[in-house]
Design a protein around this motif. Structure first.
Motif, PDB file in Angstrom:
ATOM      1  N   VAL A   1       0.867  -1.182   0.000  1.00  0.00           N
ATOM      2  CA  VAL A   1       0.000   0.000   0.000  1.00  0.00           C
ATOM      3  C   VAL A   1       0.900   1.228   0.000  1.00  0.00           C
ATOM      4  O   VAL A   1       1.786   1.362   0.858  1.00  0.00           O
ATOM      5  CB  VAL A   1      -0.941   0.015   1.217  1.00  0.00           C
ATOM      6  CG1 VAL A   1      -1.789   1.285   1.222  1.00  0.00           C
ATOM      7  CG2 VAL A   1      -1.832  -1.213   1.210  1.00  0.00           C
ATOM      8  N   THR A   2       0.690   2.132  -0.952  1.00  0.00           N
ATOM      9  CA  THR A   2       1.516   3.328  -1.071  1.00  0.00           C
ATOM     10  C   THR A   2       0.947   4.430  -0.184  1.00  0.00           C
ATOM     11  O   THR A   2      -0.237   4.779  -0.290  1.00  0.00           O
ATOM     12  CB  THR A   2       1.563   3.809  -2.517  1.00  0.00           C
ATOM     13  OG1 THR A   2       2.044   2.740  -3.360  1.00  0.00           O
ATOM     14  CG2 THR A   2       2.481   5.007  -2.661  1.00  0.00           C
ATOM     15  N   LEU A   3       1.799   4.975   0.675  1.00  0.00           N
ATOM     16  CA  LEU A   3       1.400   6.032   1.606  1.00  0.00           C
ATOM     17  C   LEU A   3       2.234   7.270   1.360  1.00  0.00           C
ATOM     18  O   LEU A   3       3.383   7.193   0.917  1.00  0.00           O
ATOM     19  CB  LEU A   3       1.582   5.572   3.059  1.00  0.00           C
ATOM     20  CG  LEU A   3       0.836   4.303   3.496  1.00  0.00           C
ATOM     21  CD1 LEU A   3       1.194   3.974   4.933  1.00  0.00           C
ATOM     22  CD2 LEU A   3      -0.653   4.473   3.332  1.00  0.00           C
ATOM     23  N   GLN A   4       1.629   8.411   1.675  1.00  0.00           N
ATOM     24  CA  GLN A   4       2.328   9.692   1.632  1.00  0.00           C
ATOM     25  C   GLN A   4       2.471  10.176   3.078  1.00  0.00           C
ATOM     26  O   GLN A   4       1.480  10.443   3.751  1.00  0.00           O
ATOM     27  CB  GLN A   4       1.550  10.723   0.805  1.00  0.00           C
ATOM     28  CG  GLN A   4       1.348  10.324  -0.650  1.00  0.00           C
ATOM     29  CD  GLN A   4       2.647  10.305  -1.428  1.00  0.00           C
ATOM     30  OE1 GLN A   4       3.586  11.044  -1.117  1.00  0.00           O
ATOM     31  NE2 GLN A   4       2.713   9.450  -2.444  1.00  0.00           N
TER      32      GLN A   4
ATOM     33  N   ILE B   1      -0.453  11.157   7.563  1.00  0.00           N
ATOM     34  CA  ILE B   1      -0.373   9.934   6.761  1.00  0.00           C
ATOM     35  C   ILE B   1      -1.526   9.990   5.759  1.00  0.00           C
ATOM     36  O   ILE B   1      -2.695   9.942   6.161  1.00  0.00           O
ATOM     37  CB  ILE B   1      -0.471   8.669   7.634  1.00  0.00           C
ATOM     38  CG1 ILE B   1       0.677   8.630   8.652  1.00  0.00           C
ATOM     39  CG2 ILE B   1      -0.445   7.418   6.771  1.00  0.00           C
ATOM     40  CD1 ILE B   1       0.607   7.454   9.602  1.00  0.00           C
ATOM     41  N   HIS B   2      -1.208  10.091   4.501  1.00  0.00           N
ATOM     42  CA  HIS B   2      -2.212  10.176   3.454  1.00  0.00           C
ATOM     43  C   HIS B   2      -2.345   8.815   2.775  1.00  0.00           C
ATOM     44  O   HIS B   2      -1.366   8.258   2.270  1.00  0.00           O
ATOM     45  CB  HIS B   2      -1.835  11.240   2.418  1.00  0.00           C
ATOM     46  CG  HIS B   2      -1.687  12.613   3.008  1.00  0.00           C
ATOM     47  ND1 HIS B   2      -2.757  13.397   3.365  1.00  0.00           N
ATOM     48  CD2 HIS B   2      -0.572  13.317   3.344  1.00  0.00           C
ATOM     49  CE1 HIS B   2      -2.334  14.549   3.866  1.00  0.00           C
ATOM     50  NE2 HIS B   2      -0.995  14.522   3.862  1.00  0.00           N
ATOM     51  N   VAL B   3      -3.573   8.305   2.802  1.00  0.00           N
ATOM     52  CA  VAL B   3      -3.870   6.984   2.241  1.00  0.00           C
ATOM     53  C   VAL B   3      -4.582   7.182   0.906  1.00  0.00           C
ATOM     54  O   VAL B   3      -5.382   8.123   0.752  1.00  0.00           O
ATOM     55  CB  VAL B   3      -4.747   6.172   3.218  1.00  0.00           C
ATOM     56  CG1 VAL B   3      -4.970   4.763   2.708  1.00  0.00           C
ATOM     57  CG2 VAL B   3      -4.092   6.130   4.585  1.00  0.00           C
TER      58      VAL B   3
ATOM     59  N   GLU C   1     -11.527   4.029   1.378  1.00  0.00           N
ATOM     60  CA  GLU C   1     -12.881   3.473   1.327  1.00  0.00           C
ATOM     61  C   GLU C   1     -12.917   2.049   1.894  1.00  0.00           C
ATOM     62  O   GLU C   1     -13.833   1.682   2.634  1.00  0.00           O
ATOM     63  CB  GLU C   1     -13.394   3.485  -0.111  1.00  0.00           C
ATOM     64  CG  GLU C   1     -13.612   4.877  -0.666  1.00  0.00           C
ATOM     65  CD  GLU C   1     -14.041   4.845  -2.129  1.00  0.00           C
ATOM     66  OE1 GLU C   1     -14.161   3.710  -2.680  1.00  0.00           O
ATOM     67  OE2 GLU C   1     -14.252   5.911  -2.723  1.00  0.00           O
ATOM     68  N   SER C   2     -11.914   1.266   1.529  1.00  0.00           N
ATOM     69  CA  SER C   2     -11.855  -0.100   2.070  1.00  0.00           C
ATOM     70  C   SER C   2     -11.692  -0.094   3.583  1.00  0.00           C
ATOM     71  O   SER C   2     -12.308  -0.902   4.290  1.00  0.00           O
ATOM     72  CB  SER C   2     -10.694  -0.862   1.424  1.00  0.00           C
ATOM     73  OG  SER C   2     -10.839  -0.909   0.016  1.00  0.00           O
ATOM     74  N   MET C   3     -10.893   0.829   4.079  1.00  0.00           N
ATOM     75  CA  MET C   3     -10.712   0.921   5.526  1.00  0.00           C
ATOM     76  C   MET C   3     -12.009   1.330   6.219  1.00  0.00           C
ATOM     77  O   MET C   3     -12.346   0.814   7.287  1.00  0.00           O
ATOM     78  CB  MET C   3      -9.600   1.920   5.842  1.00  0.00           C
ATOM     79  CG  MET C   3      -8.213   1.478   5.419  1.00  0.00           C
ATOM     80  SD  MET C   3      -6.964   2.759   5.665  1.00  0.00           S
ATOM     81  CE  MET C   3      -7.018   2.949   7.431  1.00  0.00           C
TER      82      MET C   3
END
Length: 359
Positions: A102-105, A185-187, A193-195
């Motif tokens: 999963v790519t996070l910023q 933390i940007h998802v 939506e899945s979370m």
């Protein structure tokens, strides 16, 4: 005319050559709070929480302490000014991939302090830039070891791991990292939506579990109540039966005592004068009254053949009484009347209707 044309052409060239500078999308990197390099004025005053690195003829000489200091002109030169205060550096936003791809910023804030001004001056060219790059790479490597769910739950452990990794590398630079904090933390939207769906499902599951636990506790409480009620009812019934049995036993004992007293009184009465005659009369009366009650209990009765002869019935009753009192005749001095021998007639079974007709 030529002059005006030249001025117009020059104005156009200036307008065409001037372009607005593009705005920077990223905020400029903050600079350390330190003064500029001062000149050697022989007498120098060093501010508190600053370290001035002095070179003599291009070689490190000493570090000036806060307060009054003296330098030799032309030979000594102040080469570096290091701030000993705690420095706050914003770590720019960067992308990192977690263990579950999963790519996070993520961006953060770094807190550090210069411990050794000599190493900070000669160990690395730009200590702030070096520490910032080290923090970014360390954060990326640490995020690759954990999954997305643990990123939000283990932020403190993640910060501690980043601080340890920075301190191991920055020890040669004279810099010590005090702490590191993750700001945002940007998802990705789909992952978010899945979370959210996962959170809703988890809450529904928790509500269902709580409801089932409540139903179970309610059923257990009802069963316990019924059990206690049955136990109390059985104990009450047991106590009632015990009390009833005790009452019946007391009543039987009282009846037995009364009967024994009556028998004793009867025996005393029979030992008196003319007691046997009175007993014979009483037996005859009971024998006659017993025949009058036979037809009231059942439809079928047994009667002797001479039912209409009352004299023979009385004589038979007195004979029975005399037979019962024979063992006591030897002990009693009184004379008892002789028992009359009554011929025994076989009893005949007659219905109730025949009894009525015969009477």
């Amino acid at each position: 005319m030529l002059g005006r044309a030249a001025r117009g052409t020059g104005r156009l060239l200036l307008q065409s050559s001037w372009r607005p500078e593009p705005r920077a999308w990223l905020a400029p990197a903050p600079k350390r709070c330190s003064s500029s390099l001062p000149m050697n004025t022989v007498v120098l005053f060093v501010p508190q929480q600053e370290a001035w690195v002095v070179e003599r003829m291009g070689r490190f000489h000493r570090i000036l302490e806060p307060g009054l200091n003296f330098l030799i002109p032309l030979l000594d030169r102040i080469r570096y000014v290091q701030s000993l205060k705690e420095i706050v550096i914003n770590v720019p936003e960067q992308s990192a991939v977690t263990l579950d791809n999963v790519t996070l910023q993520i961006d953060g804030v770094l807190y550090l302090r210069i411990i050794d001004p000599y190493k900070a001056s000669y160990g690395v060219e730009d200590p702030e830039y070096a520490v910032t790059q080290l923090a970014q790479t360390t954060m990326r490597s640490e995020l690759g070891k954990i999954s997305l769910d643990k990123v939000f739950r283990e932020r403190e452990s993640l910060n501690a791991c980043i601080v340890d990794a920075i301190n191991q590398a920055s020890d040669y630079w004279g810099i010590r990292c005090l702490r590191y904090e993750i700001k945002d933390i940007h998802v990705p939207p789909r992952v978010k939506e899945s979370m959210q769906m996962q959170v809703e499902a988890e809450r529904r599951k928790r509500a269902t579990v709580l409801e089932s636990e409540g139903t179970r506790e309610s059923a257990i409480n009802v069963a316990e109540g019924q059990k206690q009620a049955q136990i109390l009812a059985s104990e009450a019934e047991k106590a009632e039966q015990i009390n009833k049995a005790a009452g019946e036993a007391s009543a039987m004992l009282a009846k037995a005592k009364a009967k024994a007293e009556a028998i004793r009184l009867l025996a005393d009465a029979l030992t008196q004068q003319n007691g046997n005659s009175a007993a014979s009369l009483a037996v005859a009366e009971q024998y006659v009254s017993a025949f009058s009650k036979l037809a009231k209990d059942s439809n079928t009765i047994l009667l002797p053949s001479n039912t209409g002869d009352v004299t023979s019935m009385v004589t038979q009753a007195l004979g029975i009484y005399g037979a019962l009192t024979k063992p006591h005749a030897a002990k009693s001095p009184e004379v008892t009347p002789p028992a009359l021998e009554v011929p025994k007639c076989p009893p005949t079974e007659l219905p109730e209707v025949d009894q009525v007709n015969s009477s």
